[in-house]
Scaffold this active site. Structure first.
Site, PDB file in Angstrom:
ATOM      1  N   HIS A  17       0.958  -1.331   0.074  1.00 20.48           N
ATOM      2  CA  HIS A  17      -0.240  -0.049  -0.108  1.00 20.48           C
ATOM      3  C   HIS A  17       0.662   1.850  -0.059  1.00 20.48           C
ATOM      4  O   HIS A  17       0.316   2.073  -0.663  1.00 20.48           O
ATOM      5  CB  HIS A  17      -1.106   0.313   0.989  1.00 20.48           C
ATOM      6  CG  HIS A  17      -1.928  -0.765   1.369  1.00 20.48           C
ATOM      7  ND1 HIS A  17      -2.519  -1.500   2.600  1.00 20.48           N
ATOM      8  CD2 HIS A  17      -2.877  -1.640   0.390  1.00 20.48           C
ATOM      9  CE1 HIS A  17      -2.894  -2.671   2.387  1.00 20.48           C
ATOM     10  NE2 HIS A  17      -3.561  -2.387   1.423  1.00 20.48           N
ATOM     11  N   LYS A  41     -17.668  -5.642   8.094  1.00 29.47           N
ATOM     12  CA  LYS A  41     -16.582  -6.817   8.262  1.00 29.47           C
ATOM     13  C   LYS A  41     -16.015  -6.320   9.683  1.00 29.47           C
ATOM     14  O   LYS A  41     -16.654  -4.873   9.773  1.00 29.47           O
ATOM     15  CB  LYS A  41     -16.223  -6.403   6.980  1.00 29.47           C
ATOM     16  CG  LYS A  41     -15.291  -7.546   7.141  1.00 29.47           C
ATOM     17  CD  LYS A  41     -14.662  -7.069   5.886  1.00 29.47           C
ATOM     18  CE  LYS A  41     -13.200  -7.664   5.157  1.00 29.47           C
ATOM     19  NZ  LYS A  41     -13.008  -7.543   3.966  1.00 29.47           N
ATOM     20  N   ARG A  90      -2.058  -6.461  -8.404  1.00 23.14           N
ATOM     21  CA  ARG A  90      -1.118  -7.135  -8.095  1.00 23.14           C
ATOM     22  C   ARG A  90      -0.822  -8.052  -9.461  1.00 23.14           C
ATOM     23  O   ARG A  90       0.076  -8.293  -9.272  1.00 23.14           O
ATOM     24  CB  ARG A  90      -1.199  -7.256  -7.296  1.00 23.14           C
ATOM     25  CG  ARG A  90      -1.376  -7.080  -5.761  1.00 23.14           C
ATOM     26  CD  ARG A  90      -1.969  -7.179  -4.321  1.00 23.14           C
ATOM     27  NE  ARG A  90      -3.648  -7.666  -4.532  1.00 23.14           N
ATOM     28  CZ  ARG A  90      -3.827  -8.006  -3.648  1.00 23.14           C
ATOM     29  NH1 ARG A  90      -3.377  -8.249  -2.141  1.00 23.14           N
ATOM     30  NH2 ARG A  90      -5.499  -8.208  -4.328  1.00 23.14           N
ATOM     31  N   SER A 127      -3.452  -7.380   2.566  1.00 26.17           N
ATOM     32  CA  SER A 127      -3.662  -7.108   4.493  1.00 26.17           C
ATOM     33  C   SER A 127      -3.959  -8.958   5.246  1.00 26.17           C
ATOM     34  O   SER A 127      -3.261  -9.069   6.337  1.00 26.17           O
ATOM     35  CB  SER A 127      -4.521  -6.063   4.814  1.00 26.17           C
ATOM     36  OG  SER A 127      -3.892  -5.398   4.700  1.00 26.17           O
TER      37      SER A 127
END
Length: 159
Positions: A17, A41, A90, A127
């Site tokens: 990040h 969440k 990514r 993460s």
């Protein structure tokens, strides 16, 4: 003033990040890091903790602002006159979803999305993986900034 936003949940922020945020900070006068609030969440870190960590690890850039957001990212952008979203990619698998989001955001508000290829060093990093490896006692010191490593260790000890 040229503004952009780097959105995400950042639970926790990783070196991947940071790489994207640092690169955006060199391209734009002002970069907002928008920390997504997802009430359905439960994150490892509370929103305020994430914001604090991000502010500490991005302080050296000088042009990064960190704020929470809830709702549509395009509304966040509209309220702050931000014309561009910067997203790291990514792998090819990220592209399909991110392209749909970019097209939706542009259709809703005209906000453009710029895709930045992730530094190959971080192409596998997320993460979720950091939290999982750390929870099992693995070494993630090369994947997160020192401040995050400390906070992660403390949180996992408590939980």
């Amino acid at each position: 003033m040229r503004r952009a936003v780097c959105p995400g949940s950042f639970d926790p922020i990783t070196n991947g990040h940071l790489d994207i945020i640092a690169r955006a900070s060199r391209l734009y006068d002002e970069v907002y890091v928008a920390v997504m609030i997802n009430q359905s969440k439960k994150g490892l870190f509370e929103i305020e903790e994430r914001i604090d960590l991000i502010r500490r690890v991005t302080a050296e850039y000088g042009n990064v602002r960190v704020e929470a957001f809830h709702g549509l990212l395009v509304d966040f952008c509209k309220q702050r006159e931000i014309p561009a979203i910067v997203k790291g990619l990514r792998a090819v698998s990220d592209f399909d979803y991110e392209l749909q989001m970019a097209q939706m955001n542009n259709g809703l508000s005209g906000v453009e999305t710029l895709f930045v290829p992730t530094n190959p060093t971080y192409s596998f990093l997320s993460s979720s993986l950091v939290k999982e490896v750390a929870a099992w006692g693995g070494d993630v010191s090369h994947l997160v900034p020192p401040e995050v490593l400390t906070a992660l260790a403390e949180r996992l000890r408590r939980d």
